[in-house]
Design a protein around this motif. Structure first.
Motif, PDB file in Angstrom:
ATOM      1  N   VAL A 255       0.833  -1.202   0.000  1.00 57.98           N
ATOM      2  CA  VAL A 255       0.000   0.000   0.000  1.00 57.98           C
ATOM      3  C   VAL A 255       0.868   1.253   0.000  1.00 57.98           C
ATOM      4  O   VAL A 255       0.574   2.225  -0.686  1.00 57.98           O
ATOM      5  N   GLY A 256       1.942   1.213   0.767  1.00 56.37           N
ATOM      6  CA  GLY A 256       2.840   2.366   0.827  1.00 56.37           C
ATOM      7  C   GLY A 256       3.748   2.286   2.031  1.00 56.37           C
ATOM      8  O   GLY A 256       3.661   1.363   2.843  1.00 56.37           O
ATOM      9  N   THR A 257       4.582   3.289   2.156  1.00 49.31           N
ATOM     10  CA  THR A 257       5.497   3.356   3.291  1.00 49.31           C
ATOM     11  C   THR A 257       4.731   3.648   4.570  1.00 49.31           C
ATOM     12  O   THR A 257       3.558   4.002   4.544  1.00 49.31           O
ATOM     13  N   GLN A 258       5.423   3.537   5.688  1.00 50.19           N
ATOM     14  CA  GLN A 258       4.811   3.815   6.981  1.00 50.19           C
ATOM     15  C   GLN A 258       4.248   5.224   7.009  1.00 50.19           C
ATOM     16  O   GLN A 258       3.148   5.450   7.510  1.00 50.19           O
ATOM     17  N   SER A 259       4.965   6.179   6.429  1.00 47.68           N
ATOM     18  CA  SER A 259       4.488   7.559   6.456  1.00 47.68           C
ATOM     19  C   SER A 259       3.246   7.742   5.580  1.00 47.68           C
ATOM     20  O   SER A 259       2.340   8.510   5.931  1.00 47.68           O
ATOM     21  N   VAL A 260       3.177   7.039   4.472  1.00 46.06           N
ATOM     22  CA  VAL A 260       1.985   7.104   3.611  1.00 46.06           C
ATOM     23  C   VAL A 260       0.785   6.514   4.340  1.00 46.06           C
ATOM     24  O   VAL A 260      -0.312   7.102   4.336  1.00 46.06           O
ATOM     25  N   ILE A 261       0.971   5.370   4.989  1.00 46.85           N
ATOM     26  CA  ILE A 261      -0.118   4.745   5.752  1.00 46.85           C
ATOM     27  C   ILE A 261      -0.568   5.695   6.859  1.00 46.85           C
ATOM     28  O   ILE A 261      -1.768   5.875   7.090  1.00 46.85           O
ATOM     29  N   SER A 262       0.368   6.328   7.524  1.00 47.99           N
ATOM     30  CA  SER A 262       0.036   7.283   8.576  1.00 47.99           C
ATOM     31  C   SER A 262      -0.805   8.433   8.040  1.00 47.99           C
ATOM     32  O   SER A 262      -1.804   8.826   8.659  1.00 47.99           O
ATOM     33  N   GLU A 263      -0.435   8.971   6.885  1.00 45.75           N
ATOM     34  CA  GLU A 263      -1.198  10.059   6.282  1.00 45.75           C
ATOM     35  C   GLU A 263      -2.614   9.617   5.912  1.00 45.75           C
ATOM     36  O   GLU A 263      -3.576  10.371   6.087  1.00 45.75           O
ATOM     37  N   ILE A 264      -2.753   8.389   5.423  1.00 50.59           N
ATOM     38  CA  ILE A 264      -4.079   7.856   5.081  1.00 50.59           C
ATOM     39  C   ILE A 264      -4.926   7.738   6.349  1.00 50.59           C
ATOM     40  O   ILE A 264      -6.076   8.183   6.390  1.00 50.59           O
ATOM     41  N   LEU A 265      -4.350   7.156   7.391  1.00 55.93           N
ATOM     42  CA  LEU A 265      -5.095   6.945   8.636  1.00 55.93           C
ATOM     43  C   LEU A 265      -5.465   8.263   9.316  1.00 55.93           C
ATOM     44  O   LEU A 265      -6.481   8.332  10.009  1.00 55.93           O
ATOM     45  N   ASN A 266      -4.655   9.294   9.116  1.00 52.23           N
ATOM     46  CA  ASN A 266      -4.914  10.595   9.736  1.00 52.23           C
ATOM     47  C   ASN A 266      -5.747  11.521   8.856  1.00 52.23           C
ATOM     48  O   ASN A 266      -5.959  12.685   9.203  1.00 52.23           O
ATOM     49  N   GLY A 267      -6.223  11.022   7.705  1.00 51.80           N
ATOM     50  CA  GLY A 267      -7.092  11.805   6.841  1.00 51.80           C
ATOM     51  C   GLY A 267      -6.369  12.842   6.003  1.00 51.80           C
ATOM     52  O   GLY A 267      -7.007  13.694   5.389  1.00 51.80           O
ATOM     53  N   LYS A 268      -5.056  12.780   5.932  1.00 50.43           N
ATOM     54  CA  LYS A 268      -4.293  13.737   5.133  1.00 50.43           C
ATOM     55  C   LYS A 268      -4.160  13.281   3.682  1.00 50.43           C
ATOM     56  O   LYS A 268      -3.767  14.064   2.825  1.00 50.43           O
ATOM     57  N   ARG A 269      -4.476  12.030   3.445  1.00 51.85           N
ATOM     58  CA  ARG A 269      -4.363  11.446   2.105  1.00 51.85           C
ATOM     59  C   ARG A 269      -5.462  10.415   1.952  1.00 51.85           C
ATOM     60  O   ARG A 269      -5.832   9.760   2.911  1.00 51.85           O
ATOM     61  N   ARG A 270      -5.985  10.292   0.745  1.00 52.30           N
ATOM     62  CA  ARG A 270      -6.997   9.278   0.462  1.00 52.30           C
ATOM     63  C   ARG A 270      -6.356   8.090  -0.232  1.00 52.30           C
ATOM     64  O   ARG A 270      -5.325   8.230  -0.895  1.00 52.30           O
ATOM     65  N   LEU A 271      -6.980   6.938  -0.080  1.00 53.71           N
ATOM     66  CA  LEU A 271      -6.511   5.745  -0.783  1.00 53.71           C
ATOM     67  C   LEU A 271      -6.703   5.938  -2.278  1.00 53.71           C
ATOM     68  O   LEU A 271      -7.760   6.398  -2.711  1.00 53.71           O
ATOM     69  N   ASN A 272      -5.695   5.563  -3.060  1.00 52.55           N
ATOM     70  CA  ASN A 272      -5.837   5.646  -4.514  1.00 52.55           C
ATOM     71  C   ASN A 272      -6.195   4.268  -5.071  1.00 52.55           C
ATOM     72  O   ASN A 272      -6.271   3.281  -4.334  1.00 52.55           O
ATOM     73  N   VAL A 273      -6.413   4.207  -6.362  1.00 50.58           N
ATOM     74  CA  VAL A 273      -6.862   2.962  -7.006  1.00 50.58           C
ATOM     75  C   VAL A 273      -5.858   1.835  -6.806  1.00 50.58           C
ATOM     76  O   VAL A 273      -6.234   0.705  -6.485  1.00 50.58           O
ATOM     77  N   ARG A 274      -4.573   2.121  -6.971  1.00 49.17           N
ATOM     78  CA  ARG A 274      -3.542   1.088  -6.802  1.00 49.17           C
ATOM     79  C   ARG A 274      -3.560   0.542  -5.380  1.00 49.17           C
ATOM     80  O   ARG A 274      -3.494  -0.667  -5.150  1.00 49.17           O
ATOM     81  N   GLN A 275      -3.681   1.418  -4.405  1.00 54.38           N
ATOM     82  CA  GLN A 275      -3.692   1.000  -3.009  1.00 54.38           C
ATOM     83  C   GLN A 275      -4.949   0.181  -2.683  1.00 54.38           C
ATOM     84  O   GLN A 275      -4.868  -0.823  -1.973  1.00 54.38           O
ATOM     85  N   ILE A 276      -6.066   0.599  -3.229  1.00 54.52           N
ATOM     86  CA  ILE A 276      -7.312  -0.143  -3.000  1.00 54.52           C
ATOM     87  C   ILE A 276      -7.213  -1.538  -3.608  1.00 54.52           C
ATOM     88  O   ILE A 276      -7.620  -2.527  -2.985  1.00 54.52           O
ATOM     89  N   LYS A 277      -6.643  -1.645  -4.795  1.00 56.98           N
ATOM     90  CA  LYS A 277      -6.456  -2.967  -5.408  1.00 56.98           C
ATOM     91  C   LYS A 277      -5.573  -3.845  -4.529  1.00 56.98           C
ATOM     92  O   LYS A 277      -5.849  -5.031  -4.333  1.00 56.98           O
ATOM     93  N   ALA A 278      -4.505  -3.261  -3.988  1.00 56.75           N
ATOM     94  CA  ALA A 278      -3.603  -4.018  -3.118  1.00 56.75           C
ATOM     95  C   ALA A 278      -4.330  -4.505  -1.864  1.00 56.75           C
ATOM     96  O   ALA A 278      -4.139  -5.641  -1.421  1.00 56.75           O
TER      97      ALA A 278
END
Length: 134
Positions: free
Chosen positions: A97-120
């Protein structure tokens, strides 16, 4: 009156609660209990003579749930958080899905899941993609 109608009429008061939509929580609870008992008899046998009755009862329960117990809207990040907790994963456990920092941003609402991440995530957890959409 035909034989089948006579038999239905004679037993209707026993059968009707299994065929009618629940009108109250008590009706719902009784129908769920009856379905649990019926599924104990039917099991996974789709050819069992009572399998269609079990299916009908399940449909009635689902309709009641949809009307009276709607599922809350869940954001993709909330679903991801839940799955991580359920499976004992930390933010570095999802490299697909991504690095630890990317996952953190997703969980904190700073970033949304993209299509590639959703497929994963659908591949990893075997869940439909719509569970991860916002």
């Amino acid at each position: 009156m035909t034989s089948i109608v006579q038999q239905a009429a004679a037993h209707w008061r026993f059968v009707a609660p299994l065929l009618n939509a629940p009108q109250s929580e008590d009706d719902y609870d009784a129908l769920v209990a009856a379905l649990d008992e019926l599924l104990g008899l039917v099991g996974d046998d789709e050819e069992h003579p009572l399998a269609s009755l079990a299916s009908h009862m399940g449909d009635l329960i689902e309709e009641y749930d949809d009307a009276n117990r709607p599922m809350p809207e869940v954001r993709g990040a909330d679903m991801l958080r839940h799955l991580m907790q359920w499976h004992g994963l930390d933010q570095s456990s999802l490299p697909e899905v991504g690095t630890q920092s990317v996952i953190s941003e997703i969980l904190n609402g700073k970033r949304r899941l993209n299509v590639r991440q959703i497929k994963a995530l659908t591949l990893r957890f075997g869940l439909p993609a719509d569970l991860f959409l916002d």
